[in-house]
Design a protein around this motif. Structure first.
Motif, PDB file in Angstrom:
ATOM      1  N   ASN A  62      62.016  56.599  48.298  1.00  0.00           N
ATOM      2  CA  ASN A  62      61.368  57.341  47.881  1.00  0.00           C
ATOM      3  C   ASN A  62      60.246  57.334  47.118  1.00  0.00           C
ATOM      4  O   ASN A  62      59.013  58.089  47.204  1.00  0.00           O
ATOM      5  N   LEU A  63      59.944  56.182  46.338  1.00  0.00           N
ATOM      6  CA  LEU A  63      58.751  55.761  45.666  1.00  0.00           C
ATOM      7  C   LEU A  63      57.683  55.511  46.425  1.00  0.00           C
ATOM      8  O   LEU A  63      56.623  55.952  46.426  1.00  0.00           O
ATOM      9  N   ALA A  64      57.983  54.605  47.439  1.00  0.00           N
ATOM     10  CA  ALA A  64      57.072  54.294  48.360  1.00  0.00           C
ATOM     11  C   ALA A  64      56.702  55.571  49.423  1.00  0.00           C
ATOM     12  O   ALA A  64      55.265  55.566  49.342  1.00  0.00           O
ATOM     13  N   TYR A  65      57.254  56.353  49.743  1.00  0.00           N
ATOM     14  CA  TYR A  65      57.078  57.660  50.332  1.00  0.00           C
ATOM     15  C   TYR A  65      56.031  58.658  49.524  1.00  0.00           C
ATOM     16  O   TYR A  65      55.021  58.857  49.927  1.00  0.00           O
ATOM     17  N   THR A  66      56.525  58.851  48.447  1.00  0.00           N
ATOM     18  CA  THR A  66      55.615  59.506  47.399  1.00  0.00           C
ATOM     19  C   THR A  66      54.277  58.992  47.084  1.00  0.00           C
ATOM     20  O   THR A  66      53.305  59.853  47.141  1.00  0.00           O
ATOM     21  N   ALA A  67      54.152  57.655  46.993  1.00  0.00           N
ATOM     22  CA  ALA A  67      52.907  56.994  46.634  1.00  0.00           C
ATOM     23  C   ALA A  67      52.230  56.962  47.759  1.00  0.00           C
ATOM     24  O   ALA A  67      50.687  57.337  47.864  1.00  0.00           O
ATOM     25  N   LEU A  68      52.535  56.928  49.101  1.00  0.00           N
ATOM     26  CA  LEU A  68      51.887  57.112  50.267  1.00  0.00           C
ATOM     27  C   LEU A  68      51.225  58.475  50.629  1.00  0.00           C
ATOM     28  O   LEU A  68      50.219  58.819  50.975  1.00  0.00           O
ATOM     29  N   VAL A  69      52.316  59.577  50.152  1.00  0.00           N
ATOM     30  CA  VAL A  69      51.876  60.940  50.236  1.00  0.00           C
ATOM     31  C   VAL A  69      50.559  61.229  49.785  1.00  0.00           C
ATOM     32  O   VAL A  69      49.680  62.018  49.985  1.00  0.00           O
ATOM     33  N   ARG A  70      50.504  60.656  48.318  1.00  0.00           N
ATOM     34  CA  ARG A  70      49.732  60.906  47.417  1.00  0.00           C
ATOM     35  C   ARG A  70      48.271  60.475  47.910  1.00  0.00           C
ATOM     36  O   ARG A  70      47.162  60.684  47.527  1.00  0.00           O
ATOM     37  N   GLN A  71      48.369  59.256  48.626  1.00  0.00           N
ATOM     38  CA  GLN A  71      47.136  58.619  49.358  1.00  0.00           C
ATOM     39  C   GLN A  71      46.387  59.163  50.381  1.00  0.00           C
ATOM     40  O   GLN A  71      45.218  59.309  50.469  1.00  0.00           O
ATOM     41  N   GLY A  72      46.877  60.002  51.207  1.00  0.00           N
ATOM     42  CA  GLY A  72      46.650  60.415  52.570  1.00  0.00           C
ATOM     43  C   GLY A  72      45.787  61.715  52.366  1.00  0.00           C
ATOM     44  O   GLY A  72      46.045  62.695  51.543  1.00  0.00           O
ATOM     45  N   ARG A  73      44.818  61.742  53.115  1.00  0.00           N
ATOM     46  CA  ARG A  73      44.223  63.318  53.432  1.00  0.00           C
ATOM     47  C   ARG A  73      45.188  63.892  54.171  1.00  0.00           C
ATOM     48  O   ARG A  73      46.191  63.790  54.654  1.00  0.00           O
ATOM     49  N   ASP A  74      44.823  65.265  54.276  1.00  0.00           N
ATOM     50  CA  ASP A  74      45.828  66.397  54.616  1.00  0.00           C
ATOM     51  C   ASP A  74      46.376  65.686  56.005  1.00  0.00           C
ATOM     52  O   ASP A  74      47.565  66.104  56.189  1.00  0.00           O
ATOM     53  N   SER A  75      45.405  65.611  57.027  1.00  0.00           N
ATOM     54  CA  SER A  75      45.971  65.491  58.435  1.00  0.00           C
ATOM     55  C   SER A  75      46.710  64.068  58.249  1.00  0.00           C
ATOM     56  O   SER A  75      47.774  64.029  58.964  1.00  0.00           O
ATOM     57  N   ARG A  76      46.626  63.186  57.699  1.00  0.00           N
ATOM     58  CA  ARG A  76      47.209  61.911  57.513  1.00  0.00           C
ATOM     59  C   ARG A  76      48.450  62.310  56.672  1.00  0.00           C
ATOM     60  O   ARG A  76      49.724  61.709  57.030  1.00  0.00           O
ATOM     61  N   ARG A 124      65.794  48.688  54.103  1.00  0.00           N
ATOM     62  CA  ARG A 124      64.608  47.812  53.561  1.00  0.00           C
ATOM     63  C   ARG A 124      63.432  47.725  54.419  1.00  0.00           C
ATOM     64  O   ARG A 124      62.281  47.712  54.026  1.00  0.00           O
ATOM     65  N   GLY A 125      63.607  47.846  55.847  1.00  0.00           N
ATOM     66  CA  GLY A 125      62.807  47.669  56.701  1.00  0.00           C
ATOM     67  C   GLY A 125      61.708  48.960  56.531  1.00  0.00           C
ATOM     68  O   GLY A 125      60.521  48.509  56.550  1.00  0.00           O
ATOM     69  N   ARG A 126      62.200  50.157  56.293  1.00  0.00           N
ATOM     70  CA  ARG A 126      61.269  51.121  56.135  1.00  0.00           C
ATOM     71  C   ARG A 126      60.412  51.168  54.703  1.00  0.00           C
ATOM     72  O   ARG A 126      59.448  51.301  54.789  1.00  0.00           O
ATOM     73  N   VAL A 127      61.265  50.638  53.767  1.00  0.00           N
ATOM     74  CA  VAL A 127      60.581  50.507  52.561  1.00  0.00           C
ATOM     75  C   VAL A 127      59.249  49.527  52.578  1.00  0.00           C
ATOM     76  O   VAL A 127      58.232  49.914  52.438  1.00  0.00           O
ATOM     77  N   GLU A 128      59.464  48.552  53.246  1.00  0.00           N
ATOM     78  CA  GLU A 128      58.545  47.391  53.610  1.00  0.00           C
ATOM     79  C   GLU A 128      57.402  48.059  54.394  1.00  0.00           C
ATOM     80  O   GLU A 128      56.063  47.781  54.222  1.00  0.00           O
ATOM     81  N   ALA A 129      57.743  49.004  55.242  1.00  0.00           N
ATOM     82  CA  ALA A 129      56.642  49.417  56.354  1.00  0.00           C
ATOM     83  C   ALA A 129      55.808  50.416  55.776  1.00  0.00           C
ATOM     84  O   ALA A 129      54.769  50.350  55.596  1.00  0.00           O
ATOM     85  N   LEU A 130      56.429  51.351  54.664  1.00  0.00           N
ATOM     86  CA  LEU A 130      55.565  52.352  53.960  1.00  0.00           C
ATOM     87  C   LEU A 130      54.785  51.703  52.828  1.00  0.00           C
ATOM     88  O   LEU A 130      53.610  52.015  52.791  1.00  0.00           O
ATOM     89  N   LEU A 131      55.319  50.283  52.237  1.00  0.00           N
ATOM     90  CA  LEU A 131      54.574  49.799  51.320  1.00  0.00           C
ATOM     91  C   LEU A 131      53.377  48.847  51.657  1.00  0.00           C
ATOM     92  O   LEU A 131      52.383  49.004  51.336  1.00  0.00           O
ATOM     93  N   GLY A 132      53.744  48.359  53.078  1.00  0.00           N
ATOM     94  CA  GLY A 132      52.576  47.868  54.005  1.00  0.00           C
ATOM     95  C   GLY A 132      51.491  48.909  54.254  1.00  0.00           C
ATOM     96  O   GLY A 132      50.301  48.489  54.226  1.00  0.00           O
ATOM     97  N   TYR A 133      51.717  50.082  54.524  1.00  0.00           N
ATOM     98  CA  TYR A 133      50.728  51.221  54.920  1.00  0.00           C
ATOM     99  C   TYR A 133      50.095  51.283  53.560  1.00  0.00           C
ATOM    100  O   TYR A 133      48.763  51.475  53.476  1.00  0.00           O
ATOM    101  N   LEU A 134      50.803  51.430  52.455  1.00  0.00           N
ATOM    102  CA  LEU A 134      50.097  51.755  51.174  1.00  0.00           C
ATOM    103  C   LEU A 134      49.133  50.811  50.723  1.00  0.00           C
ATOM    104  O   LEU A 134      48.144  51.176  50.263  1.00  0.00           O
TER     105      LEU A 134
END
Length: 147
Positions: A62-76, A124-134
């Protein structure tokens, strides 16, 4: 089977070298649980730690997803939201498969521990993927697009 041993963060991408590595930081936090699981004296002890680990992983997701959502522009951001919703559908299907496949009838007393390990690895794999994107975003977020 070799692909199962590769961490999700090992994707070939160019990351921002000026940003701290959130995947490595996460791995350090997760390491405590993994060490405790490996050192558990009984399956019961390991399952108790796995329960805590899954709660930890859910919070990290949830933390990784929230942080990533804050980073992206609208379409992203919209693409990320769609991706996460699809991943949640996949996760639920995968969790059903894990529950129905690793049964005591087929795998004996180790089935419960196996199910816990597969559930944890999935999340864990999804967390790592989201953090990698971040990690690819600049530390202060994306600059506003020029008009």
């Amino acid at each position: 089977m070799l692909a199962l041993g590769l961490p999700a963060g090992a994707a070939l991408a160019i990351d921002n070298p000026d940003r701290p590595d959130p995947v490595a930081e996460f791995a350090t936090r997760a390491g405590d649980f993994e060490t405790r699981i490996a050192g558990a004296g009984t399956d019961r002890d390991a399952l108790a730690v796995y329960a805590q680990y899954e709660q930890f992983l859910d919070r990290e997701l949830n933390l990784a997803y929230t942080a990533l959502v804050r980073q992206g522009r609208d379409s992203r951001r919209q693409d990320l939201v769609r991706s996460q919703k699809s991943w949640l559908v996949f996760r639920d299907a995968e969790l059903r498969f894990i529950a129905n496949n690793w049964t005591p009838q087929d795998f004996g007393s180790s089935s419960v521990t196996s199910r816990a390990a597969y559930r944890a690895a999935l999340i864990r794999g999804r967390v790592e993927a989201l953090l990698g994107y971040l990690r690819s975003y600049p530390p202060g977020g994306l600059a506003a697009p020029a008009h």
